[in-house]
Write a protein that holds these residues in place. Structure first.
Motif, PDB file in Angstrom:
ATOM      1  N   LYS A  75      30.981  78.676 115.637  1.00 54.14           N
ATOM      2  CA  LYS A  75      31.464  80.054 115.749  1.00 54.14           C
ATOM      3  C   LYS A  75      30.494  81.008 115.043  1.00 54.14           C
ATOM      4  N   GLU A  76      30.054  80.647 113.841  1.00 57.56           N
ATOM      5  CA  GLU A  76      29.090  81.482 113.106  1.00 57.56           C
ATOM      6  C   GLU A  76      27.796  81.647 113.901  1.00 57.56           C
ATOM      7  N   ALA A  77      27.323  80.545 114.472  1.00 57.03           N
ATOM      8  CA  ALA A  77      26.085  80.600 115.257  1.00 57.03           C
ATOM      9  C   ALA A  77      26.277  81.472 116.489  1.00 57.03           C
ATOM     10  N   ALA A  78      27.414  81.326 117.162  1.00 58.55           N
ATOM     11  CA  ALA A  78      27.675  82.126 118.366  1.00 58.55           C
ATOM     12  C   ALA A  78      27.698  83.608 118.031  1.00 58.55           C
ATOM     13  N   ILE A  79      28.327  83.954 116.905  1.00 58.17           N
ATOM     14  CA  ILE A  79      28.372  85.369 116.503  1.00 58.17           C
ATOM     15  C   ILE A  79      26.960  85.883 116.234  1.00 58.17           C
ATOM     16  N   ALA A  80      26.159  85.078 115.560  1.00 55.46           N
ATOM     17  CA  ALA A  80      24.782  85.485 115.276  1.00 55.46           C
ATOM     18  C   ALA A  80      23.993  85.691 116.565  1.00 55.46           C
ATOM     19  N   PHE A  81      24.147  84.787 117.517  1.00 53.35           N
ATOM     20  CA  PHE A  81      23.439  84.914 118.789  1.00 53.35           C
ATOM     21  C   PHE A  81      23.931  86.117 119.599  1.00 53.35           C
ATOM     22  N   LEU A  82      25.236  86.362 119.538  1.00 54.58           N
ATOM     23  CA  LEU A  82      25.773  87.531 120.237  1.00 54.58           C
ATOM     24  C   LEU A  82      25.196  88.811 119.647  1.00 54.58           C
ATOM     25  N   LYS A  83      25.085  88.861 118.331  1.00 54.78           N
ATOM     26  CA  LYS A  83      24.515  90.041 117.676  1.00 54.78           C
ATOM     27  C   LYS A  83      23.048  90.234 118.043  1.00 54.78           C
ATOM     28  N   GLU A  84      22.365  89.124 118.360  1.00 53.67           N
ATOM     29  CA  GLU A  84      20.963  89.192 118.781  1.00 53.67           C
ATOM     30  C   GLU A  84      20.824  89.586 120.250  1.00 53.67           C
ATOM     31  N   GLY A  85      21.957  89.604 120.967  1.00 53.69           N
ATOM     32  CA  GLY A  85      21.929  90.028 122.356  1.00 53.69           C
ATOM     33  C   GLY A  85      21.819  88.898 123.366  1.00 53.69           C
ATOM     34  N   ASP A  86      21.967  87.654 122.927  1.00 53.14           N
ATOM     35  CA  ASP A  86      21.924  86.540 123.882  1.00 53.14           C
ATOM     36  C   ASP A  86      23.162  86.563 124.773  1.00 53.14           C
ATOM     37  N   SER A  87      23.028  86.018 125.962  1.00 57.45           N
ATOM     38  CA  SER A  87      24.143  86.033 126.913  1.00 57.45           C
ATOM     39  C   SER A  87      25.208  85.012 126.500  1.00 57.45           C
ATOM     40  N   PRO A  88      26.473  85.335 126.731  1.00 52.86           N
ATOM     41  CA  PRO A  88      27.558  84.400 126.409  1.00 52.86           C
ATOM     42  C   PRO A  88      27.403  83.056 127.119  1.00 52.86           C
ATOM     43  N   GLU A  89      26.909  83.078 128.347  1.00 47.64           N
ATOM     44  CA  GLU A  89      26.733  81.834 129.097  1.00 47.64           C
ATOM     45  C   GLU A  89      25.712  80.921 128.414  1.00 47.64           C
ATOM     46  N   LYS A  90      24.603  81.514 127.985  1.00 46.87           N
ATOM     47  CA  LYS A  90      23.559  80.753 127.305  1.00 46.87           C
ATOM     48  C   LYS A  90      24.082  80.200 125.981  1.00 46.87           C
ATOM     49  N   ILE A  91      24.805  81.014 125.236  1.00 48.66           N
ATOM     50  CA  ILE A  91      25.359  80.589 123.945  1.00 48.66           C
ATOM     51  C   ILE A  91      26.327  79.428 124.145  1.00 48.66           C
ATOM     52  N   ALA A  92      27.208  79.565 125.126  1.00 45.58           N
ATOM     53  CA  ALA A  92      28.182  78.507 125.399  1.00 45.58           C
ATOM     54  C   ALA A  92      27.482  77.209 125.754  1.00 45.58           C
ATOM     55  N   ARG A  93      26.457  77.313 126.576  1.00 44.53           N
ATOM     56  CA  ARG A  93      25.723  76.124 127.000  1.00 44.53           C
ATOM     57  C   ARG A  93      24.990  75.488 125.817  1.00 44.53           C
ATOM     58  N   CYS A  94      24.305  76.289 125.021  1.00 48.21           N
ATOM     59  CA  CYS A  94      23.491  75.756 123.922  1.00 48.21           C
ATOM     60  C   CYS A  94      24.340  75.212 122.763  1.00 48.21           C
ATOM     61  N   LEU A  95      25.473  75.837 122.520  1.00 46.99           N
ATOM     62  CA  LEU A  95      26.329  75.397 121.416  1.00 46.99           C
ATOM     63  C   LEU A  95      27.448  74.470 121.873  1.00 46.99           C
ATOM     64  N   LEU A 103      33.270  84.420 124.916  1.00 51.59           N
ATOM     65  CA  LEU A 103      33.678  85.741 125.401  1.00 51.59           C
ATOM     66  C   LEU A 103      34.702  86.377 124.458  1.00 51.59           C
ATOM     67  N   SER A 104      35.574  85.568 123.917  1.00 50.03           N
ATOM     68  CA  SER A 104      36.563  86.068 122.951  1.00 50.03           C
ATOM     69  C   SER A 104      35.864  86.577 121.688  1.00 50.03           C
ATOM     70  N   LEU A 105      34.857  85.849 121.224  1.00 54.21           N
ATOM     71  CA  LEU A 105      34.088  86.306 120.060  1.00 54.21           C
ATOM     72  C   LEU A 105      33.363  87.612 120.371  1.00 54.21           C
ATOM     73  N   LYS A 106      32.826  87.712 121.576  1.00 56.57           N
ATOM     74  CA  LYS A 106      32.133  88.930 121.993  1.00 56.57           C
ATOM     75  C   LYS A 106      33.107  90.115 121.983  1.00 56.57           C
ATOM     76  N   GLN A 107      34.312  89.879 122.484  1.00 51.12           N
ATOM     77  CA  GLN A 107      35.349  90.928 122.502  1.00 51.12           C
ATOM     78  C   GLN A 107      35.694  91.350 121.070  1.00 51.12           C
ATOM     79  N   GLU A 108      35.852  90.385 120.175  1.00 55.74           N
ATOM     80  CA  GLU A 108      36.162  90.681 118.766  1.00 55.74           C
ATOM     81  C   GLU A 108      35.058  91.533 118.142  1.00 55.74           C
ATOM     82  N   LEU A 109      33.800  91.189 118.451  1.00 56.10           N
ATOM     83  CA  LEU A 109      32.683  91.953 117.902  1.00 56.10           C
ATOM     84  C   LEU A 109      32.661  93.388 118.427  1.00 56.10           C
ATOM     85  N   SER A 110      32.968  93.553 119.710  1.00 59.45           N
ATOM     86  CA  SER A 110      32.964  94.894 120.288  1.00 59.45           C
ATOM     87  C   SER A 110      34.143  95.727 119.746  1.00 59.45           C
TER      88      SER A 110
END
Length: 113
Positions: A75-95, A103-110
């Protein structure tokens, strides 16, 4: 200081107590009072249901904590990647996370902005 022994080489050890202990480790019968005491204590431990239950609970908790730690790190890594602008699909695949979680984390951040 740590010592390492190859139990099968017990005959090369000069101390009789140590020989008896190493023989016990490789499955031979206890040959002195010390190794007999260890053998009895081991048998008691094998048949102690309270110890078994405590061990199983400890092991279950350890597994639970490990899994929760992995999820928290992902979750921490996903948030960091989202803040860097990586796509949710790429993050989901890599993590190896469900896309819905990312997508839920992205919504929380927004919502925080």
């Amino acid at each position: 200081m740590k010592y390492f022994f190859i139990a099968d080489n017990y005959d090369k050890i000069l101390d009789e107590r140590q020989k008896a202990f190493l023989k016990l480790l490789i499955g031979q019968k206890a040959s002195d009072d010390f190794s007999r005491k260890i053998e009895l204590l081991t048998e008691d431990a094998k048949h102690n249901t309270q110890w078994k239950r405590q061990y199983m609970e400890w092991e279950r908790q350890r597994t639970y904590d490990f899994e929760n730690g992995k999820e928290a790190k992902a979750k921490e890594a996903a948030i960091a990647f989202l803040k860097e602008g990586d796509s949710p699909e790429k993050i989901a695949r890599c993590l190896n996370m469900p896309i819905e979680d990312v997508l839920s984390l992205k919504q929380e951040l927004s919502n925080e902005d």
